[in-house]
Write a protein that holds these residues in place. Structure first.
Motif, mmCIF file in Angstrom:
data_model
loop_
_atom_site.group_PDB
_atom_site.id
_atom_site.type_symbol
_atom_site.label_atom_id
_atom_site.label_comp_id
_atom_site.label_asym_id
_atom_site.label_seq_id
_atom_site.Cartn_x
_atom_site.Cartn_y
_atom_site.Cartn_z
ATOM 1 N N UNK A 153 7.897 -6.329 5.619
ATOM 2 C CA UNK A 153 8.678 -5.199 6.121
ATOM 3 C C UNK A 153 7.746 -4.377 7.006
ATOM 4 N N UNK A 154 8.111 -4.187 8.271
ATOM 5 C CA UNK A 154 7.259 -3.453 9.209
ATOM 6 C C UNK A 154 7.953 -2.181 9.702
ATOM 7 N N UNK A 155 7.139 -1.197 10.069
ATOM 8 C CA UNK A 155 7.694 0.029 10.637
ATOM 9 C C UNK A 155 6.586 0.815 11.312
ATOM 10 N N UNK A 209 0.844 -1.204 0.000
ATOM 11 C CA UNK A 209 0.000 0.000 0.000
ATOM 12 C C UNK A 209 0.875 1.248 0.000
ATOM 13 N N UNK A 210 0.443 2.255 -0.701
ATOM 14 C CA UNK A 210 1.264 3.454 -0.797
ATOM 15 C C UNK A 210 1.425 4.115 0.569
ATOM 16 N N UNK A 211 2.600 4.665 0.801
ATOM 17 C CA UNK A 211 2.898 5.376 2.044
ATOM 18 C C UNK A 211 3.734 6.593 1.663
ATOM 19 N N UNK A 212 3.218 7.778 1.950
ATOM 20 C CA UNK A 212 3.875 9.013 1.520
ATOM 21 C C UNK A 212 5.223 9.235 2.194
ATOM 22 N N UNK A 245 -0.481 -10.542 7.775
ATOM 23 C CA UNK A 245 0.757 -9.771 7.903
ATOM 24 C C UNK A 245 0.848 -9.113 9.286
ATOM 25 N N UNK A 246 2.061 -8.902 9.751
ATOM 26 C CA UNK A 246 2.236 -8.343 11.101
ATOM 27 C C UNK A 246 1.785 -6.884 11.177
ATOM 28 N N UNK A 247 1.626 -6.407 12.407
ATOM 29 C CA UNK A 247 1.238 -5.008 12.604
ATOM 30 C C UNK A 247 2.242 -4.063 11.947
ATOM 31 N N UNK A 248 1.737 -2.964 11.435
ATOM 32 C CA UNK A 248 2.543 -1.889 10.861
ATOM 33 C C UNK A 248 3.309 -2.314 9.601
ATOM 34 N N UNK A 249 2.799 -3.290 8.857
ATOM 35 C CA UNK A 249 3.516 -3.731 7.664
ATOM 36 C C UNK A 249 3.438 -2.677 6.563
ATOM 37 N N UNK A 250 4.534 -2.567 5.819
ATOM 38 C CA UNK A 250 4.620 -1.622 4.702
ATOM 39 C C UNK A 250 4.614 -2.347 3.362
ATOM 40 N N UNK A 251 5.149 -3.534 3.350
ATOM 41 C CA UNK A 251 4.943 -4.433 2.208
ATOM 42 C C UNK A 251 5.076 -5.859 2.701
ATOM 43 N N UNK A 252 4.410 -6.763 2.005
ATOM 44 C CA UNK A 252 4.666 -8.183 2.256
ATOM 45 C C UNK A 252 4.646 -8.903 0.928
ATOM 46 N N UNK A 253 5.414 -9.974 0.852
ATOM 47 C CA UNK A 253 5.533 -10.714 -0.399
ATOM 48 C C UNK A 253 5.528 -12.212 -0.131
#
Length: 399
Positions: A128-130, A29-32, A108-116
């Motif tokens: 990838x989480x943050x 999902x896009x994240x600015x 996917x785990x909390x705060x994920x920015x991408x998963x593959x």
């Protein structure tokens, strides 16, 4: 913040579980902040990864990347709280596990920015989480072998573990002699050396028995040699242990440095030496004053206008030099944080306040002038009718 050791841990697990596999599905999902601030987007990242084979995973300091079967390639920075998780595998180091306790079951785990997900069986799932969104994920369009010749990697200094042929003692000496900043600030400068962050920098200075406030161009050759050996020792050991603090040597400051501001936390080493915190280069630094002596000019000396005389010091494990006297506790003044940064900040704030006052003053004068004009222009009230009538009656009586 994840540093050279934690990045090495992420790279280790990606090499072990992802290299050689083809990515069947990528969701981002896009994240600015995470994507947008480095010129890409979530959808672009998805498109770049889907159907590509992961050929290689590499790192330089705090950056790591995945070389794909064709460009563009993914280059990532963990920021403050970023991490890479692999489903069913414990990739986290001890402190990370403590912070994310109870989140392991969610995918996917909390705060994920991408998963593959990879193709084939067994399928590998990576995320990838943050939580704080200071991480950066970008795409670099170049041949995989040239990835370090492109931004952001090309602007960063050598990695003390990966680039041993570049990061030599002569390299460090040249960098130290060409700058005039506190040595801790130089170590944290990623354009000089990649991968050293706050805790690694403090550990290096403690192991070298040098003070983080001393200016980098005010060390003699023996101290530079000591510092170089400490950098190599701390970085090599931390990377070898993959950032697992449970395996760090027992005499490391790391084991005792995390107590600032915490109730019932230790303020001394096991041998009784006091642990204190000061600010160097805008960052909090943990030091042991009885071990880390000032032997040259520091930021405090610049404020006072006089140099600090050399002090007795203990002998570092990395430099077997002249016999040195047994260390004594540092004075209270040495333990106090440097006020240089605060002073500079105060001047800057004062300047801004003065400018604001200058901007406000004309408006204030205009306002006062306007009020004065209003007072001067106040219309004179006409005489009352009662007065006029009384005057007429008197005139008639007189006639």
């Amino acid at each position: 913040m994840p540093e050279i050791a934690e990045v090495a841990r992420v790279v280790h697990f990606l090499r072990q579980h992802l290299v050689g596999k083809t990515i069947g599905k990528a969701v981002a999902p896009d994240d600015s902040n995470v994507f947008g601030k480095v010129g890409t987007s979530g959808p672009a990242f998805e498109k770049a990864l889907a159907g590509k084979k992961v050929v290689e995973v590499g790192s330089q300091g705090k950056y790591f990347w995945m070389v794909l079967s064709s460009p563009p390639h993914a280059v990532m920075h963990l920021g403050m709280t970023g991490w890479v998780q692999i489903r069913g595998i414990q990739t986290g180091y001890t402190r990370y596990i403590e912070r994310t306790k109870g989140d392991q079951e969610q995918w996917p785990p909390k705060f994920w920015k991408f998963h593959l997900e990879t193709e084939g069986d067994p399928k590998v799932e990576v995320a990838f989480t943050d939580a704080r969104r200071f991480s950066r994920i970008r795409l670099v369009d170049c041949p995989g072998k040239d990835i370090r010749k492109h931004s952001p990697l090309v602007e960063n200094g050598p990695d003390p573990v990966v680039d041993k042929d570049i990061f030599t003692e002569d390299f460090l000496k040249q960098k130290m002699k060409s700058r005039h900043v506190p040595i801790k600030a130089l170590l944290l400068d990623q354009s000089t050396i990649s991968g050293i962050g706050n805790w690694v920098g403090d550990e290096i200075m403690y192991q070298a028995k040098l003070h983080p406030e001393q200016y980098c161009d005010d060390f003699d050759d023996a101290d530079i040699s000591t510092l170089y050996r400490a950098i190599r020792y701390v970085c090599d050991t931390a990377v070898e242990k993959l950032g697992d603090s449970d395996q760090f040597p027992g005499d490391w400051l790391f084991k005792h440095r995390w107590g600032k501001g915490k109730k019932d936390s230790p303020t001394t080493l096991p041998n009784g030496s006091a642990i204190t915190h000061i600010t160097v280069g805008g960052r909090t630094s943990c030091i042991v004053p009885s071990v880390q002596k000032k032997k040259g000019r520091t930021t405090i000396d610049d404020r006072k206008g006089k140099p600090t005389p050399p002090e007795d010091e203990t002998e570092s494990r990395f430099f077997k030099g002249k016999n040195k006297k047994k260390a004594t506790d540092e004075t209270e003044a040495d333990e106090r944080p440097s006020k240089k940064a605060k002073t500079a900040k105060s001047k800057s704030v004062k300047k801004e306040e003065d400018e604001e006052e200058e901007e406000a003053e004309p408006a204030l004068k205009v306002s006062r002038k306007s009020n004065k004009q209003k007072k001067e222009e106040k219309p004179v009230e006409p005489p009352s009718d009662l007065g006029r009538r009384r005057s007429s009656r008197l005139n008639r009586a007189a006639g």
